[in-house]
Write a protein that holds these residues in place. Structure first.
Motif, PDB file in Angstrom:
ATOM      1  N   CYS A   1       0.824  -1.067  -0.025  1.00 55.65           N
ATOM      2  CA  CYS A   1       0.089  -0.075   0.293  1.00 55.65           C
ATOM      3  C   CYS A   1       0.888   1.166  -0.015  1.00 55.65           C
ATOM      4  CB  CYS A   1      -0.926  -0.004   1.310  1.00 55.65           C
ATOM      5  SG  CYS A   1      -1.815   1.442   1.278  1.00 55.65           S
TER       6      CYS A   1
ATOM      7  N   CYS B   1       0.081   3.832   3.340  1.00 53.40           N
ATOM      8  CA  CYS B   1       0.708   3.312   4.579  1.00 53.40           C
ATOM      9  C   CYS B   1       1.994   2.819   4.392  1.00 53.40           C
ATOM     10  CB  CYS B   1      -0.332   2.542   5.539  1.00 53.40           C
ATOM     11  SG  CYS B   1      -0.508   1.005   4.648  1.00 53.40           S
TER      12      CYS B   1
ATOM     13  N   GLY C   1      -0.962  -0.810   7.008  1.00 49.81           N
ATOM     14  CA  GLY C   1      -2.392  -1.095   7.111  1.00 49.81           C
ATOM     15  C   GLY C   1      -2.989   0.221   7.223  1.00 49.81           C
ATOM     16  N   CYS C   2      -4.075   0.717   6.471  1.00 45.12           N
ATOM     17  CA  CYS C   2      -4.794   1.999   6.478  1.00 45.12           C
ATOM     18  C   CYS C   2      -6.097   1.462   6.068  1.00 45.12           C
ATOM     19  CB  CYS C   2      -3.911   2.775   6.005  1.00 45.12           C
ATOM     20  SG  CYS C   2      -3.866   2.786   4.090  1.00 45.12           S
TER      21      CYS C   2
ATOM     22  N   CYS D   1      -6.135   0.285   2.065  1.00 51.65           N
ATOM     23  CA  CYS D   1      -5.812  -1.269   2.036  1.00 51.65           C
ATOM     24  C   CYS D   1      -6.513  -2.014   2.845  1.00 51.65           C
ATOM     25  CB  CYS D   1      -4.137  -1.659   2.077  1.00 51.65           C
ATOM     26  SG  CYS D   1      -3.417  -0.832   3.804  1.00 51.65           S
TER      27      CYS D   1
HETATM   28 ZN   LIG Z   1      -2.401   0.867   3.403  1.00 51.97          ZN
END
Ligand SMILES: [Zn+2]
Lengths: 353, 810
Positions: A277, A280, A284-285, A288
C-alpha cells in the motif's frame, strides 16, 4: 552687419531654439526652420552668390561651421529627447505581471487512456505488441475457449450482458444468445492464438462489460488490460519477474510486490498480485483495508486446456496470462474515491489529468 | 467459510501466532478475508494466587489478602468472600477492568485499608451461576494468564475465501488438513463408531437411486428413542462460530458434522415417512410433471422436471441437497430419526438452488462437490453424537446405496515438467513431501535423478480438482511458496514490440484533438432506444440497432449507434453543474447490425462536442461563443496533423443538426462523417444549452488516408506579391467554389489564396455577398515583374467573374 555677423546671430538663435525644443516633433520644426530647404541658414547661403570672390571663402567657411554646429546640436538634442521618449513609453507600457497569462489551453487525455498508454509503453518496451478485438463477442471466445465451465456463474445473464442474435439460431449457453459483451479482453488472446503461431507477446487493452450496478467501486463498463505470452520455455518465474517489474514501473520502485495463489479457470497455476500500500507503506490503513497490500491483478500460467482449444502443443510451448483493471489502477494511483468519475465527463475531472 | 481458531487447534497443532498463520494462508491460496476476535474477552482479569489472608482490622466479615498476579509486586486486595484460603488460585480483576456487570475496578480504601483490585466470583465474570463465593481455580492455573484465555472464553474466527476448486476446504477438518500441509504439522480427521443396539436398520429403511449420475451415493442411519432438546454449550458454541444459530440438539449436530467434515446431513422424522412403525422406502429421483413440495420454510414449491428429489411412496419429502420438506421435519415430538448423508451431482444442485433462489450451507457444499467416499463416516459420526446427546440408540447397520464406487485418481508427475513450468529447481524429496502433506500418496516411479524422475501420485477423492499433472504442479508451487520461485524475464528470441501503424495513427489523431483544445471523454457504450427518435436518427437500409437482452436499465438497452447522445448528455451535465465551457472528444466504437447477422458491425469513430467559449471572458478580452467554424477548425487541425490534404466539407442536412449549419465531411471524395451545430430541438430533448457544435467521423478512413511523413517543400527564395480582390456573388455561390475558380485560373504563379472577409450590406446588393481574397503571386525561380503579376491577376479576375457570375467590387 556683415553676413558673418548674421550667421553668428543665427547660430545663437538656433542654439536657443534647439535647447528649447521639448520633444522630437518640436526639434524637427526647429531643424526645418534653420536647415531645411527654406530654412534661415539656407537662405543666408543662397545670398553667398552676391558676395565678392575675396569674401566668399571666409563666409563659406563660417557658414559651414555654423551648419555643422547646428547639426551636431540637433543630433545631441534628438538623442536626449529620444531617450526621454523611450523612457516615457516604457513607463506607460508597464503591466501588472501578476495578471493571468493569455492562452488556449490544450486538451487532456482521459485518465484511463493515460493509464492504458503508460502500461502499453512499459510492455512495448518489454517486446510486446498491442492486440485489439471487438467489444461484442461470441460466447466461445469469451468463455468456452477459456476453459470456463458451462454452469459457471459468470456466464449467467445476471453477470454478463447478452446481445440479441439475429441469425435465429437456438443456443444452449447460459444466456439466451451466444453473442455477448465481452467480460474480459481474453477473447482477443484466443483470437490471436488461433491466428498467430508462437512466439506470442501481446497486450490487449480494451473496454469490457459486466452487469454490476454503477457505484463507487463498480462500473458495468470498464477497461481491462490483459497480456499473453506464449513461447518455448516460459516459466512461472518469468511471469513473476515480468509482473514485479511492471508493478514497480506503474506504482514506483519502492513498492513491494507479492504473488498470492488463487484460482482462475484459464490459468494453472494462478495467482493474484498485490502491491504494498502506497498510503501506509504496508502498515495497514483505510485504503488497503488494514492489510498493507492492494490487490491489483490476476495472473497465471496458461491452462493446457486453453492450448487445446487453439491448437497449440502444450508440451512444446508454455505461456502466461495476466489481467488488470485500468480503472482500479488509476483509482489507486491517484486516490480517486469513486469510479463513476471516469464515465461522467465532468470537465473539472477531465482537466485535472 | 468461518473457522474458529479454537476448533482448528483441536484438529491440528498450530503453534503460529494468528497473524503469521493468516499470512501463511494468504500466501498459499486460502485468502483470509477477515479476522474477528469473539467471545467475552474479560480484558484485565487474570489468574491470581492468594499469598496471605488476614482479618480486616476494622471489619469482621472482610479479609485483607495479598495476591500474586504475575506482576513485580503482589497486590493488596480487600475481599468479602469466605470460601477461600491462602494458597488458592482465583480470578482477579486488576485496577481499570470493567466487568460484564458494568462495574469498573478502582483503587479504593475499604474501611481504611487500601485495595488494588478485586477477587472475583463466577457470577461477577458472567461465566456461571455460583455467586456465593470466589471462583476457586485448579491449583495448576498459571499465575498472570488472562482469565479469558485460561477459561477458554476468547476465540479468534478466520473468514476464509475458499476458491471454487477447493470443496475440500469447506469444513473445519478440511481447513485443518490444509493448515497441516502448509505448516508441516499433522492434522487429525475426526470420526466415531456408533454404539449400535436394537433392531437392524435394514428392516426399517430401504433406499433406491434412480439415476446414479445425479446421486452417486446415499447413506442412511436410524436413531431410535431420541429426546429433542437444547444443545450443550460446547455444541452451541461451535455451530455459532461457523455462523449458524443453535436450534436443537439434533439440528445442531447435523450442522456441526457438516461444518466439521464438509458433509451436509439431513434428519427426517421417521414417523412421518413410515407411519405406524412401517418401513421407510426412500427413492432418489427427479420430479414428475406437476409435483409440488412444501419446504420447511413453508413455501409451496412447484418442481421443475429435472429437480432432484428425495421421495417416499407418497411423493417428495425433500429437495435433494437444497432443503427439506415441511412435513418430514424433526420437531419437538420426534422420537425416531432417519439420518441422510449423501452425495449429489453439483450441476443438478446448482440448477435447483438457482431456480428456486435457495442457497444454503448444504447446497453450497453440494454445488462445489462433496466426497462420495466421506458419506458413511459422516453418517456414523452424526449418529453417534445424536445417540450421545439426544439419548437415543443407533440401529445396527448403515444403509449404503453406492452403485459405482469412485476410485482415487492416479496421475504421473514428471519432475522435469515441474521445474520446467515453474522455472525452479526443486528436488524429488521436496515435491513428494508437499504432495504427501496434502494427503496424496506418492511413489517414485520411473526415471532417475531430480529431473528425470516421474512420480506416481494417487489423489484421494476429496480433491476432485486435481485431475492433471498441471494441477499437481500448482499444488507444489502453492505450498512451496510463490515467493520462493526466482524471478526472471522471458528470454524469447526474435520478438519485436511496439505499436502497429494504425495504432500510432489513432494516437496521433487523439494528440491532434488535444492540441486543438479538446479533452478526452469516455461515455457509455450503451444507448437509450428513445435516442433514435430524440435525435431523428435513420439507420441505413436493412440496418438495425444492437439490442441487449438483459440491459442494466431500459435507458441503456441498445449499443450506441452514434456517440452524439452521449456527448450531448455530457455537455448538458456539465452545464447543469455550472461548467459552461465544454470541449470534448471521444475515440470509441459504435455498433449496428442487420437481420441474419450474429456479430454486429463495430466501427470506431472520432467525435467531439464544443460548447461555450475556449476560455471564459477574462480580463484581457472576451472570447466568442464556439460555433460551427470552431468545429471546422478542430477538423482542420486534425486533418493537418494526419497529413490529409484531400478533405473538404459540403453543406448537407442531418436531422440532429441545425439546417444551414451542418455539413458532411469528405476525405478523398468519400463521406466519412458529419459536422455541425446541434439542432435546437435536440438540445431541448437533452436539456442542453446551445450552440453546441459536434462532429463524428469514422476513424478507419482517416487512419487509412493519413500519411506517415510529408515530403519536404522548398522554402521560397524569391519575393512574393500580394494582391487583394473582392468579388460580389450571389448568396448561392459558396466560398469554396470561388476559391477553386481562383486557384484554377491562377496557374503556376499563384502560390496561395486566402479568404479574409465576407461582407453583406451597404454597397452590396441584397441577395449577394462580397468575398474578399488575398492572392499571393510568386515565381519559383525569379522575382516577378509588376507586368507579370498584373497580367496573371487580370486573367484570374476575368476567368473567376465569368465562372461564378460575379463582378469585382469597386
Ligand atoms: Zn494502507
Amino acid at each position: 552687419m556683415s553676413i558673418v555677423d548674421d550667421l553668428q546671430q543665427l547660430r545663437a538663435d538656433a542654439a536657443t531654439a534647439i535647447a528649447g525644443a521639448e520633444d522630437l516633433a518640436q526639434l524637427d520644426v526647429v531643424r526645418v526652420a534653420y536647415l531645411g530647404k527654406k530654412g534661415s541658414l539656407t537662405s543666408v547661403l543662397r545670398g553667398l552668390g552676391a558676395l565678392s570672390a575675396e569674401e566668399r571663402p571666409a563666409v563659406g567657411k563660417v557658414s559651414n561651421e555654423v551648419r555643422q554646429a547646428l547639426e551636431a546640436a540637433i543630433d545631441l538634442r534628438r538623442a536626449d529627447l529620444s531617450s526621454a521618449a523611450l523612457d516615457a513609453r516604457v513607463l506607460a507600457e508597464a503591466v501588472d505581471v501578476t495578471l493571468p497569462g493569455r492562452r488556449r489551453a490544450p486538451g487532456t487525455s482521459h485518465l484511463i487512456t493515460r493509464t492504458v498508454d503508460e502500461i502499453v509503453e512499459i510492455f512495448t518496451g518489454l517486446g510486446y505488441k498491442v492486440a485489439e478485438g471487438p467489444d461484442v463477442e461470441l460466447d466461445y471466445y469469451n468463455f468456452t475457449a477459456l476453459n470456463t465451465p458451462a454452469d459457471h456463474p459468470a456466464r449467467t445473464p445476471s453477470d454478463t450482458f447478452y446481445v440479441r442474435d439475429l441469425t435465429g439460431e437456438a443456443t444452449a449457453v447460459a444466456g439466451e444468445s451466444d453473442v455477448l459483451l465481452r467480460t474480459q479482453t481474453s477473447p482477443v488472446q484466443v483470437r490471436t492464438m488461433e491466428s498467430t503461431k508462437p512466439p506470442i507477446y501481446i497486450l490487449s487493452p480494451g473496454k469490457v462489460y459486466r452487469r454490476d450496478i454503477a457505484d463507487p467501486s463498480h462500473l458495468p463498463q470498464f477497461t481491462q488490460i490483459e497480456g499473453l505470452v506464449i513461447d518455448e520455455g516460459i516459466t512461472f518465474g518469468d511471469l513473476k519477474g515480468t509482473l514485479e517489474h511492471v508493478c514497480r514501473e506503474i506504482f514506483g520502485p519502492e513498492r513491494k510486490v507479492r504473488l498470492r495463489p488463487h484460482f482462475f479457470p484459464f490459468t494453472e497455476p494462478s495467482a493474484e498480485v498485490d502491491v504494498s500500500c502506497g498510503m501506509c507503506g504496508g502498515g495497514g490503513c483505510r485504503m488497503c483495508k488494514g492489510s498493507g497490500w492492494l490487490e491489483i491483478l490476476g495472473c497465471g500460467m496458461v491452462d493446457p486446456n486453453v492450448f487445446g482449444y487453439v491448437g497449440i502443443d502444450p508440451e512444446r510451448y508454455s505461456g502466461f496470462a495476466f489481467g488488470m483493471g485500468a480503472e482500479r489502477i488509476a483509482a489507486l494511483k491517484y486516490d480517486i474515491p469513486d469510479l463513476r468519475h471516469f464515465i461522467e465527463s465532468d470537465m473539472r475531472f477531465l482537466r485535472q489529468f | 467459510m468461518l473457522v474458529s481458531m479454537k476448533w482448528l487447534r483441536e484438529l491440528v497443532a498450530v503453534d503460529l501466532p494468528v497473524p503469521e498463520l493468516v499470512d501463511l494462508l494468504d500466501m498459499t491460496g486460502t485468502k483470509v478475508e477477515a479476522v474477528e476476535v469473539t467471545g467475552n474477552a474479560l480484558e484485565g482479569v487474570v489468574v491470581g494466587h492468594i499469598l496471605t489472608k488476614d482479618r480486616h482490622p476494622d471489619a469482621e466479615t472482610l479479609w485483607v489478602t495479598t495476591v500474586d498476579v504475575g506482576a513485580a509486586e503482589p497486590l493488596q486486595i480487600v475481599c468479602g468472600a469466605q470460601n477461600f484460603d491462602a494458597g488458592d488460585k482465583v480470578p482477579v480483576a486488576v485496577v481499570g477492568t470493567t466487568l460484564p456487570n458494568g462495574m469498573t475496578i478502582k483503587k479504593a480504601k475499604l474501611r481504611g485499608v487500601a485495595s488494588e483490585g478485586m477477587n472475583c466470583s463466577a457470577t461477577e465474570l458472567g461465566v456461571g451461576g455460583d455467586a456465593s463465593g470466589l471462583l476457586i481455580l485448579p491449583a495448576d492455573a498459571p499465575v498472570g494468564e488472562p482469565f479469558s484465555l485460561y477459561w477458554d472464553l476468547a476465540d479468534t474466527v478466520l473468514e476464509l475465501e475458499i476458491t471454487p476448486n477447493r470443496p475440500d476446504c469447506l469444513s473445519v477438518a478440511g481447513v485443518a488438513r490444509e493448515v497441516g500441509a502448509v505448516t508441516g504439522k499433522p492434522a487429525s480427521w475426526p470420526g466415531s463408531t456408533p454404539d449400535e443396539s436394537g433392531a437392524p436398520v435394514a428392516g426399517s429403511v430401504t433406499v433406491r437411486i434412480d439415476d446414479p449420475d445425479l446421486c452417486p451415493r446415499y447413506t442412511a442411519r436410524l436413531i431410535r428413542g431420541v429426546k429433542i432438546g437444547p444443545s450443550p454449550e460446547w455444541l452451541a458454541r461451535k455451530v455459532a462460530s461457523c455462523g449458524a444459530r443453535s436450534i436443537s440438539n439434533i439440528v445442531d449436530i447435523t450442522n456441526y458434522v457438516m461444518f466439521e467434515l464438509g458433509q451436509p446431513l439431513h434428519a427426517f422424522d421417521l414417523a412421518t415417512i413410515a407411519p405406524g412403525g412401517g418401513r421407510a422406502d426412500i427413492t432418489v429421483r427427479t420430479a414428475k410433471p406437476g409435483e409440488r413440495l412444501t419446504t420447511l420454510d413453508g413455501a409451496v414449491r412447484q418442481l421443475a422436471e429435472d429437480t432432484l428429489l428425495i421421495t417416499d411412496p407418497t411423493g417428495p419429502i425433500a429437495l435433494a441437497g437444497v432443503m427439506g420438506g415441511d412435513a418430514t421435519e424433526v420437531t419437538d415430538s420426534t422420537v425416531d430419526i432417519l439420518l441422510e448423508s449423501a452425495c449429489f451431482d453439483p450441476a443438478s444442485i446448482s440448477r435447483t438452488s438457482r431456480r428456486l433462489g435457495l442457497f444454503s450451507e448444504a447446497s453450497q457444499r453440494f454445488e462445489r462437490g462433496v466426497d462420495p467416499n466421506g458419506c458413511a463416516a459422516a453418517c456414523d459420526r452424526a449418529a453417534q453424537l445424536i445417540a450421545q446427546l439426544g439419548g437415543g440408540t443407533v440401529a445396527p447397520g448403515i444403509v449404503d446405496t453406492y452403485p459405482e464406487i469412485v476410485p482415487p485418481r492416479k496421475l504421473a508427475l514428471r519432475m522435469v515438467r515441474v521445474n520446467g513450468i515453474l522455472g525452479a529447481d526443486l528436488d524429488v524429496g521436496t515435491v513428494a513431501g508437499i504432495l504427501t502433506r496434502l494427503g496424496l500418496t506418492v511413489t517414485t516411479g520411473s526415471g532417475d535423478g531430480d529431473d528425470g524422475a516421474v512420480l506416481s501420485v494417487t489423489v484421494p477423492t476429496f480433491r476432485p480438482d486435481l485431475e492433471r499433472e498441471i494441477d499437481l504442479i500448482e499444488e507444489v508451487v502453492r505450498v512451496h511458496g510463490m515467493e520462493n520461485v526466482p524471478s526472471t524475464l522471458p528470454g524469447g528470441r526474435g520478438r519485436i514490440g511496439g505499436l502497429i501503424p494504425q495504432q500510432r495513427r489513432r494516437a496521433r489523431a487523439g494528440a491532434a484533438l488535444r492540441a486543438a483544445g479538446l479533452n478526452e471523454a469516455i461515455t457509455w457504450s450503451f444507448s437509450d432506444p428513445a435516442d433514435v427518435e430524440r435525435i431523428g436518427w435513420t439507420f441505413g437500409p436493412g440496418e438495425l440497432p444492437v439490442e441487449l437482452l438483459n440491459p442494466m436499465s431500459e435507458e441503456q438497452a441498445l449499443m450506441r449507434f452514434t456517440t452524439l447522445p452521449g456527448l450531448v448528455r455530457a455537455v448538458a451535465n456539465n452545464q447543469r453543474k455550472g461548467v459552461v465551457d465544454v470541449h470534448l472528444y471521444e475515440i470509441g466504437s459504435v455498433w449496428w447490425t442487420a437481420e441474419g447477422r450474429k456479430l454486429p458491425k463495430e466501427r470506431e469513430v472520432l467525435s467531439g462536442a464544443l460548447a461555450g467559449s475556449w476560455d471564459r471572458p477574462g480580463w484581457l478580452d472576451t472570447e466568442p461563443m464556439l460555433d460551427f467554424f470552431d468545429g471546422k477548425g478542430v477538423l482542420t487541425s486534425l486533418m493537418e496533423a494526419m497529413g490529409i490534404e484531400r478533405w473538404r466539407v459540403h453543406a448537407a442536412d442531418r436531422a440532429w443538426l441545425q439546417a444551414g449549419r451542418s455539413a458532411e465531411v469528405l476525405v478523398g471524395g468519400d463521406v466519412v462523417g458529419w459536422l455541425g451545430e446541434v439542432h435546437p430541438k435536440v438540445l431541448d430533448a437533452y436539456e442542453a444549452t446551445g450552440p453546441v457544435t459536434v462532429f463524428e467521423l469514422f476513424a478507419a478512413p482517416i487512419i487509412k488516408a493519413a500519411r506517415e511523413a510529408q515530403p519536404f517543400a522548398d522554402i521560397p527564395r524569391h519575393p512574393s506579391v500580394k494582391v487583394d480582390m473582392a468579388i460580389v456573388v450571389g448568396e448561392d455561390i459558396v466560398a469554396e467554389r470561388v476559391e477553386r475558380a481562383i486557384t484554377s485560373a491562377g496557374g503556376t504563379l499563384l502560390e496561395s489564396v486566402r479568404l479574409f472577409d465576407v461582407y453583406r450590406g451597404k454597397g452590396v446588393e441584397a441577395g449577394k455577398k462580397s468575398l474578399a481574397f488575398s492572392l499571393t503571386y510568386r515565381g519559383e525561380d525569379r522575382t516577378l515583374t509588376d507586368e507579370e503579376v498584373a497580367s496573371a491577376h487580370d486573367k484570374v479576375v476575368r476567368k473567376v467573374t465569368a465562372a461564378v457570375g460575379g463582378e469585382l467590387r469597386g
